[in-house]
Design a protein around this motif. Structure first.
Motif, short mmCIF file in Angstrom:
data_model
loop_
_atom_site.label_atom_id
_atom_site.label_comp_id
_atom_site.label_asym_id
_atom_site.label_seq_id
_atom_site.Cartn_x
_atom_site.Cartn_y
_atom_site.Cartn_z
N ASP A 148 0.63 -1.22 -0.02
CA ASP A 148 0.14 0.11 -0.09
C ASP A 148 0.86 1.41 -0.16
OD1 ASP A 148 -2.12 -1.62 0.01
OD2 ASP A 148 -2.53 -1.61 2.22
N HIS A 149 2.21 1.16 0.27
CA HIS A 149 2.86 2.40 0.43
C HIS A 149 4.31 2.35 -0.47
CE1 HIS A 149 0.59 3.94 3.96
NE2 HIS A 149 0.49 2.75 4.22
N TYR A 150 4.91 0.86 -0.20
CA TYR A 150 6.25 0.98 -0.87
C TYR A 150 6.18 1.00 -2.27
CZ TYR A 150 10.71 -0.34 -2.30
OH TYR A 150 12.11 -0.12 -2.94
N LEU A 151 5.18 0.03 -2.84
CA LEU A 151 5.05 -0.21 -4.49
C LEU A 151 4.49 0.95 -5.27
CD1 LEU A 151 4.18 -3.85 -4.83
CD2 LEU A 151 6.34 -2.56 -5.43
N PRO A 152 3.63 1.56 -4.62
CA PRO A 152 3.06 2.81 -5.30
C PRO A 152 3.92 4.08 -5.24
CG PRO A 152 1.40 2.08 -3.59
CD PRO A 152 2.62 1.40 -3.27
N TYR A 153 5.21 4.15 -4.19
CA TYR A 153 5.87 5.14 -4.36
C TYR A 153 7.14 4.92 -4.98
CZ TYR A 153 9.95 7.99 -2.55
OH TYR A 153 10.75 8.70 -2.57
N VAL A 154 7.59 3.82 -5.35
CA VAL A 154 8.64 3.21 -6.15
C VAL A 154 8.34 3.11 -7.75
CG1 VAL A 154 10.24 2.43 -4.29
CG2 VAL A 154 8.65 0.94 -5.60
N ARG A 155 7.07 2.68 -8.08
CA ARG A 155 6.78 2.36 -9.56
C ARG A 155 7.10 3.55 -10.35
NH1 ARG A 155 1.90 -0.61 -7.64
NH2 ARG A 155 2.43 -3.02 -8.24
N PRO A 156 6.82 4.64 -10.10
CA PRO A 156 7.08 5.87 -11.15
C PRO A 156 8.59 6.25 -10.75
CG PRO A 156 5.76 6.60 -9.18
CD PRO A 156 5.83 5.14 -9.04
N ARG A 169 13.34 2.15 -12.05
CA ARG A 169 12.73 1.47 -13.22
C ARG A 169 12.83 -0.01 -12.77
NH1 ARG A 169 17.22 3.50 -17.09
NH2 ARG A 169 18.51 3.35 -15.17
N SER A 170 13.67 -0.54 -11.83
CA SER A 170 13.87 -2.05 -11.42
C SER A 170 12.60 -2.63 -10.33
CB SER A 170 15.34 -2.03 -11.11
OG SER A 170 15.80 -1.36 -9.83
N TRP A 171 11.84 -1.64 -10.31
CA TRP A 171 10.53 -1.79 -9.18
C TRP A 171 10.24 -3.26 -9.00
CZ3 TRP A 171 5.91 -3.55 -10.02
CH2 TRP A 171 5.42 -3.51 -11.39
N ASP A 172 10.07 -3.99 -10.59
CA ASP A 172 9.48 -5.20 -10.47
C ASP A 172 10.61 -6.15 -9.96
OD1 ASP A 172 11.45 -4.56 -12.47
OD2 ASP A 172 10.63 -5.69 -14.13
N ARG A 173 11.65 -5.96 -10.04
CA ARG A 173 12.87 -6.67 -9.14
C ARG A 173 12.43 -6.56 -7.83
NH1 ARG A 173 15.69 -11.30 -8.39
NH2 ARG A 173 17.66 -10.74 -7.78
N ASP A 174 12.32 -5.56 -7.23
CA ASP A 174 11.97 -5.24 -5.64
C ASP A 174 10.77 -6.37 -5.51
OD1 ASP A 174 13.91 -3.64 -5.70
OD2 ASP A 174 12.76 -1.87 -4.99
N GLU A 175 9.86 -6.18 -6.29
CA GLU A 175 8.45 -7.01 -6.13
C GLU A 175 8.81 -8.59 -6.15
OE1 GLU A 175 5.35 -9.45 -6.65
OE2 GLU A 175 6.66 -9.17 -8.34
N GLU A 176 9.80 -8.94 -6.97
CA GLU A 176 10.36 -10.60 -7.15
C GLU A 176 10.82 -10.95 -5.92
OE1 GLU A 176 12.36 -13.16 -10.27
OE2 GLU A 176 13.29 -11.27 -10.00
N LEU A 177 11.71 -9.81 -5.35
CA LEU A 177 12.58 -10.05 -4.15
C LEU A 177 11.78 -10.50 -3.01
CD1 LEU A 177 15.62 -7.69 -4.40
CD2 LEU A 177 15.56 -10.19 -4.98
#
Length: 404
Positions: free
Chosen positions: A111-119, A122-130
């Protein structure tokens, strides 16, 4: 609420709730406010509590523990500790409620980290994977203020037991640290328990260089294999030293064949700056072979999906195996390009500019390759010295002959 002298014998053998009641509180005669609650559906078991008044005179009840988990002596000691805290102005119940109000690690991430880093990353999808693969299982259900430094350090060490590389293990902790730094910045956490955790030493400078025979085998496969688009991508990487993402994201407006330059867009460059890459004859040949110019925006198009490539790992594995190089990574083509530049006499500065390294220290990993060029230069100097010495010796011989 019967008041009795609580004893361990009573707790062990006579802890019952009367049939006429759903619950009963057995209050301790010796310690005011201390009692054990027994419910009709859990005969023989109870829960210790401590009752007190806060600074506003409101009656509060704080759970101490279950009789199945702690004995009477331990429960009484905990109740006394609570009484001392209350005497000093603390409100244990309010503190507990405040702790429960802190969101969980998983809620913070979604609810907080992903909405902040997505824009912003560029490697936010790697964060999501980890997070999804390993971090969530360990920390997801914990509240932010329940995550401790020891837990993070233990998690960090256990990643090595899973045979993850030190660098990969470090990426997990760096992500946790970044998340908790943001939580502190947003006043959702008082301090970051992941700060100053020592990272593992990373030996990420492994490169696989091909000798002339191996390079020849690879080029033969790249010229003849039926997976033409992937072969063209690999050849382009080998010719330019570009990163895979830079190549598959390349568009025709970024290419100037006349000036022989490919301008890597800032959004695709690791340094986040536009970078001009010179196009040699091999790179130009690859571009001329492509049938996408004027048809598609991107250079390299997957003919099945009609979209730019996202992943070429499976096809690349077949190509490198066919070439007899099963361990050659796609990123090694970038290292090979650097090796070719240096062995042809280019300086480390030129290699830095072509590869787009923001820091010359990064380019220093190729310094050992430049020794061949340095040795050749040194040998040339040696030949000059030897030549001068031979000329001097010959002159001395002639002088002696004239004297005789």
């Amino acid at each position: 609420m019967p008041v009795i002298k609580l004893s361990q014998d009573f707790i062990t053998h006579r802890l019952q709730c009367p049939d006429s009641k759903t619950r009963i509180e057995w209050c301790d005669k010796d310690l005011s406010g201390f009692f054990i609650e027994v419910r009709s559906n859990r005969q023989g078991q109870g829960t210790f509590y401590y009752r007190y008044k806060d600074i506003n005179g409101k009656t509060c009840t704080q759970k101490v523990g279950r009789s199945s988990d702690i004995d009477l002596a331990e429960a009484r000691n905990r109740a006394k500790a609570l009484r001392a805290e209350v005497a000093l102005g603390a409100n244990p119940r309010a503190d507990e409620k405040a702790d429960k109000a802190v969101i969980t690690f998983d809620d913070f991430f979604k609810d907080h980290y992903l909405p902040y880093v997505r824009p912003r990353k560029r490697s936010w999808d790697r964060d999501e994977e980890l997070y999804r693969l390993r971090i969530k299982a360990v920390f997801g259900s914990k509240r932010l203020n329940q995550v401790s430094r020891l837990q993070i350090q233990t998690f960090h060490s256990e990643l090595l037991d899973e045979r993850l590389a030190p660098a990969t293990a470090n990426h997990h902790v760096k992500l946790i640290r970044h998340m908790l730094n943001l939580a502190v910045e947003w006043n959702m956490l008082e301090k970051n328990p992941a700060s100053r955790i020592h990272m593992f030493d990373e030996d990420n400078k492994e490169e696989r260089y091909m000798n002339d025979e191996q390079l020849g085998n690879l080029m033969e496969v790249l010229k003849t294999d039926s997976a033409r688009s992937i072969c063209q991508i690999a050849t382009f990487l080998l010719a330019t030293g570009c990163r895979l993402n830079e190549a598959v994201s390349a568009t025709w407006p970024q290419v100037d064949k006349d000036k022989r330059v490919f301008r890597v867009a800032a959004k695709n460059s690791k340094s986040k700056r536009m970078r001009p890459v010179p196009l040699n004859d091999t790179a130009i040949e690859v571009l001329n072979q492509l049938n996408t110019e004027g048809v598609y925006e991107h250079l390299f198009i997957n003919q099945k999906t009609k979209k730019p490539y996202v992943n070429i790992a499976k096809i690349w594995d077949k190509i490198r195996t066919r070439a007899g190089l099963p361990h050659l990574r796609i990123h090694d083509l970038r290292h090979q390009a650097a090796s070719n530049l240096i062995n042809s006499g280019s300086s480390l500065y030129i290699v830095q500019q072509i590869l787009g390294h923001s820091d010359p220290i990064i380019t220093q990993r190729y310094a050992h390759l430049s020794m061949k060029s340095l040795n050749d230069a040194s040998d040339s100097a040696s030949e000059i010295i030897k030549g001068a010495m031979e000329k001097k010796s010959a002159a001395m011989v002639r002088t002696e002959n004239l004297k005789n």
